[in-house]
Scaffold this active site. Sequence first.
Site, PDB file in Angstrom:
ATOM      1  N   HIS A   1       6.184   7.773   1.655  1.00 54.34           N
ATOM      2  CA  HIS A   1       5.719   7.156   2.895  1.00 54.34           C
ATOM      3  C   HIS A   1       6.369   5.807   3.156  1.00 54.34           C
ATOM      4  O   HIS A   1       5.823   4.952   3.848  1.00 54.34           O
ATOM      5  CB  HIS A   1       4.184   7.084   2.923  1.00 54.34           C
ATOM      6  CG  HIS A   1       3.600   8.372   3.421  1.00 54.34           C
ATOM      7  ND1 HIS A   1       4.077   9.586   3.008  1.00 54.34           N
ATOM      8  CD2 HIS A   1       2.633   8.643   4.317  1.00 54.34           C
ATOM      9  CE1 HIS A   1       3.403  10.544   3.624  1.00 54.34           C
ATOM     10  NE2 HIS A   1       2.521  10.000   4.437  1.00 54.34           N
TER      11      HIS A   1
ATOM     12  N   ASP B   1      -5.103   1.113   4.255  1.00 54.04           N
ATOM     13  CA  ASP B   1      -5.836   1.784   5.342  1.00 54.04           C
ATOM     14  C   ASP B   1      -5.743   3.304   5.241  1.00 54.04           C
ATOM     15  O   ASP B   1      -6.569   4.022   5.787  1.00 54.04           O
ATOM     16  CB  ASP B   1      -5.265   1.377   6.708  1.00 54.04           C
ATOM     17  CG  ASP B   1      -5.558  -0.077   7.018  1.00 54.04           C
ATOM     18  OD1 ASP B   1      -6.393  -0.673   6.331  1.00 54.04           O
ATOM     19  OD2 ASP B   1      -4.945  -0.604   7.967  1.00 54.04           O
TER      20      ASP B   1
ATOM     21  N   GLU C   1     -10.715  -6.678   9.506  1.00 53.20           N
ATOM     22  CA  GLU C   1      -9.381  -6.491  10.074  1.00 53.20           C
ATOM     23  C   GLU C   1      -9.456  -6.852  11.559  1.00 53.20           C
ATOM     24  O   GLU C   1     -10.418  -7.469  12.013  1.00 53.20           O
ATOM     25  CB  GLU C   1      -8.875  -5.063   9.876  1.00 53.20           C
ATOM     26  CG  GLU C   1      -8.474  -4.749   8.445  1.00 53.20           C
ATOM     27  CD  GLU C   1      -7.537  -3.552   8.322  1.00 53.20           C
ATOM     28  OE1 GLU C   1      -7.074  -3.019   9.357  1.00 53.20           O
ATOM     29  OE2 GLU C   1      -7.264  -3.143   7.176  1.00 53.20           O
TER      30      GLU C   1
HETATM   31  P1  FAD Z   1       7.193   5.880  -1.697  1.00 48.50           P
HETATM   32  O1  FAD Z   1       7.524   5.757  -0.271  1.00 48.50           O
HETATM   33  O2  FAD Z   1       7.404   7.207  -2.315  1.00 48.50           O
HETATM   34  O3  FAD Z   1       7.891   4.736  -2.524  1.00 48.50           O
HETATM   35  C1  FAD Z   1       7.867   3.402  -2.083  1.00 48.50           C
HETATM   36  C2  FAD Z   1       8.681   2.503  -3.005  1.00 48.50           C
HETATM   37  O4  FAD Z   1       8.050   2.437  -4.265  1.00 48.50           O
HETATM   38  C3  FAD Z   1      10.095   3.020  -3.281  1.00 48.50           C
HETATM   39  O5  FAD Z   1      10.931   1.931  -3.499  1.00 48.50           O
HETATM   40  C4  FAD Z   1       9.916   3.804  -4.552  1.00 48.50           C
HETATM   41  O6  FAD Z   1      11.119   3.906  -5.278  1.00 48.50           O
HETATM   42  C5  FAD Z   1       8.885   2.963  -5.277  1.00 48.50           C
HETATM   43  N1  FAD Z   1       8.034   3.760  -6.142  1.00 48.50           N
HETATM   44  C6  FAD Z   1       7.340   4.879  -5.839  1.00 48.50           C
HETATM   45  N2  FAD Z   1       6.645   5.281  -6.913  1.00 48.50           N
HETATM   46  C7  FAD Z   1       6.915   4.402  -7.886  1.00 48.50           C
HETATM   47  C8  FAD Z   1       6.515   4.270  -9.238  1.00 48.50           C
HETATM   48  N3  FAD Z   1       5.665   5.139  -9.802  1.00 48.50           N
HETATM   49  N4  FAD Z   1       6.993   3.242  -9.963  1.00 48.50           N
HETATM   50  C9  FAD Z   1       7.833   2.340  -9.420  1.00 48.50           C
HETATM   51  N5  FAD Z   1       8.268   2.413  -8.157  1.00 48.50           N
HETATM   52  C10 FAD Z   1       7.803   3.434  -7.405  1.00 48.50           C
HETATM   53  N6  FAD Z   1       0.531  -0.367   3.000  1.00 48.50           N
HETATM   54  C11 FAD Z   1      -0.438  -1.282   2.831  1.00 48.50           C
HETATM   55  O7  FAD Z   1      -0.286  -2.195   2.025  1.00 48.50           O
HETATM   56  N7  FAD Z   1      -1.591  -1.221   3.552  1.00 48.50           N
HETATM   57  C12 FAD Z   1      -1.853  -0.220   4.424  1.00 48.50           C
HETATM   58  O8  FAD Z   1      -2.900  -0.200   5.027  1.00 48.50           O
HETATM   59  C13 FAD Z   1      -0.859   0.768   4.607  1.00 48.50           C
HETATM   60  N8  FAD Z   1      -1.069   1.801   5.438  1.00 48.50           N
HETATM   61  C14 FAD Z   1      -0.114   2.755   5.573  1.00 48.50           C
HETATM   62  C15 FAD Z   1      -0.362   3.836   6.416  1.00 48.50           C
HETATM   63  C16 FAD Z   1       0.575   4.833   6.565  1.00 48.50           C
HETATM   64  C17 FAD Z   1       0.296   5.994   7.480  1.00 48.50           C
HETATM   65  C18 FAD Z   1       1.811   4.730   5.877  1.00 48.50           C
HETATM   66  C19 FAD Z   1       2.857   5.770   6.048  1.00 48.50           C
HETATM   67  C20 FAD Z   1       2.078   3.661   5.040  1.00 48.50           C
HETATM   68  C21 FAD Z   1       1.117   2.662   4.879  1.00 48.50           C
HETATM   69  N9  FAD Z   1       1.323   1.573   4.046  1.00 48.50           N
HETATM   70  C22 FAD Z   1       0.341   0.647   3.872  1.00 48.50           C
HETATM   71  C23 FAD Z   1       2.607   1.374   3.391  1.00 48.50           C
HETATM   72  C24 FAD Z   1       2.627   1.986   2.015  1.00 48.50           C
HETATM   73  O9  FAD Z   1       1.812   1.237   1.138  1.00 48.50           O
HETATM   74  C25 FAD Z   1       4.042   1.971   1.437  1.00 48.50           C
HETATM   75  O10 FAD Z   1       4.924   2.586   2.311  1.00 48.50           O
HETATM   76  C26 FAD Z   1       4.059   2.678   0.082  1.00 48.50           C
HETATM   77  O11 FAD Z   1       5.262   2.399  -0.556  1.00 48.50           O
HETATM   78  C27 FAD Z   1       3.943   4.148   0.268  1.00 48.50           C
HETATM   79  O12 FAD Z   1       3.585   4.755  -0.945  1.00 48.50           O
HETATM   80  P2  FAD Z   1       4.300   6.090  -1.401  1.00 48.50           P
HETATM   81  O13 FAD Z   1       3.534   6.615  -2.542  1.00 48.50           O
HETATM   82  O14 FAD Z   1       4.518   7.003  -0.269  1.00 48.50           O
HETATM   83  O15 FAD Z   1       5.660   5.452  -1.920  1.00 48.50           O
END
Ligand code: FAD
Length: 517
Positions: free
Chosen positions: A99, A160, A271
Amino acid sequence: ILGCNINRNNHFFQPIAISTVSSSSGSSAIASLEALRLDGRLSLENNQLAAKDFGNRYHFLPAAVLHPKSVTDISSTVKHIFEMGPTSGLTIAARGHGHSLEGQAQAHEGVVINMEALQGQVMHFHTGEDPYVDVSGGDLWINILHESLKHGLAPKSWTDYLHLTVGGTLSNGGISGQAFRHGPQISNVYQLEVVTGRGEVVCCTKKQNADLFYGVLGGLGQFGIITKARISLEPAPKMVKWIRVLYLDFNTFSTDQEHLISTKNSFDYIEGFVLINRTGLLNNWRSSFNPKDPLQASQFNSEGKTLFCLEIAKYFNQEEYHTVNQKIDSLLSELNYIQSTLFLSEVSYMEFLNRVHVSELKLREKGLWEVPHPWLNLLIPKSKIHDFSQEVFGKILTDTSNGPILVYPLNKSRWDNRTSMVTPAEDIFYLVAFLSSAMPSSTGKEGLEHIVTQNRRILELCETAHLGMKQYLPHYSSQEQWKAHFGNQWEAFVLKKSTYDPLAILAPGHRIFKKSK
Ligand code: FAD
């Protein structure tokens, strides 16, 4: 420090470029990976999903995807690539739920590790005093919530949206309406297990390997892959009073927000968001919020003015019903919202925390979830938020039809300045999140180009007006910009990189460091 020789002019401090692999050395490196004995599997085909993320704008195909079934799968893969040395050119991206917004979890012709494959391992709960849970780095927060509730417990700090992984949010920060009190998610972790860029498995806490512990939190995946995390818990409430009130004036709105985040026994979640030139106010609100009196809410007419909506919530259990109402009345009586605009909803704790998922399902039905998302998340110091709001809301942004714009203040005292996450240098700063969706074929106001231009204008304003802004979920295209982002933390960040990932193998998608050759 693992005895690294730090040369500040050495190869991986070069300007950013997408890491490319000379195909012959790349393919032989991949072939050698295939020979590794794994509990899980390495996939060389049909890896298109690993070249996609929520942002839907960057697509870099990896050479392989590892679906690990154990931490050893991850450590032996990283170690193998580390031991091949710089010539293999291979990089590794941990992918949580994908994400990210700009390819941060992708590895062009490298190896993507599907962290979600580690899910399903038993979560271990400690239910005594100071409860916590041990989870995998690939666990989704929604699953942690489900499991914790079985013990009457829940994590304290959220995002969120809960379909994100532990490793993904801890690599960034993890911010939502509880952070003013509990800090971001990275302030609520007791222990981590990390696979470094050398392939070592290291357990770290505030006391043990503290340099790595703090480095990894908010560290954009640069120093290691989080394979396990110990998350702090609290007793979970059963119900939530979820409230929205409106303001016509930004100053009044933000003064009330700041008052609430500084008040003892305040709301549990604070918020806010901005509405500019929206018709059908109620229908367009961002989530599953259903006010108790929808008639009154739908009749509210903003007459095209910019509105600021304070969104607050108070947790309670059934036996506290009367006292919670009194408490809410008392807190509301201190606020200066437009009196006819108090909208109240009562939902279960699960419904409240999982609220964005309801919107996701609706958007998916309409084919509007998998569109490009040119999001922009900024942290603005309190002293500049009025300048910012004056220039942006109504001027650069003349409507909020492309998606929600969140605005809420946070207490810096709840952040630990030993983590890698960068925040503005004031006691209170605001998260301003422009959560836009772009309509794929549109060339007008709903199109990607228009939104990207708007984002650029907002960033230029921050720069020229010296607002002291820091990006959250940062994205830059040159190392100079990364240096400016980290400011006086840059040297320490670089030092950590050379210690824990000296070949710059990990998290290439941020384009901070380039793998050495
Ligand atoms: P990925 O997109 O898969 O990875 C993100 C980053 O982290 C990459 O650099 C990846 O290499 C690294 N990574 C992933 N897993 C690991 C691991 N195990 N160890 C080390 N590095 C790793 N953020 C907020 O703070 N507050 C919010 O309210 C919020 N709401 C959101 C709502 C939506 C609909 C979306 C799409 C995103 C939101 N986000 C929010 C952002 C979100 O926290 C970040 O985009 C987060 O990185 C997504 O997590 P993911 O598991 O999909 O990570």
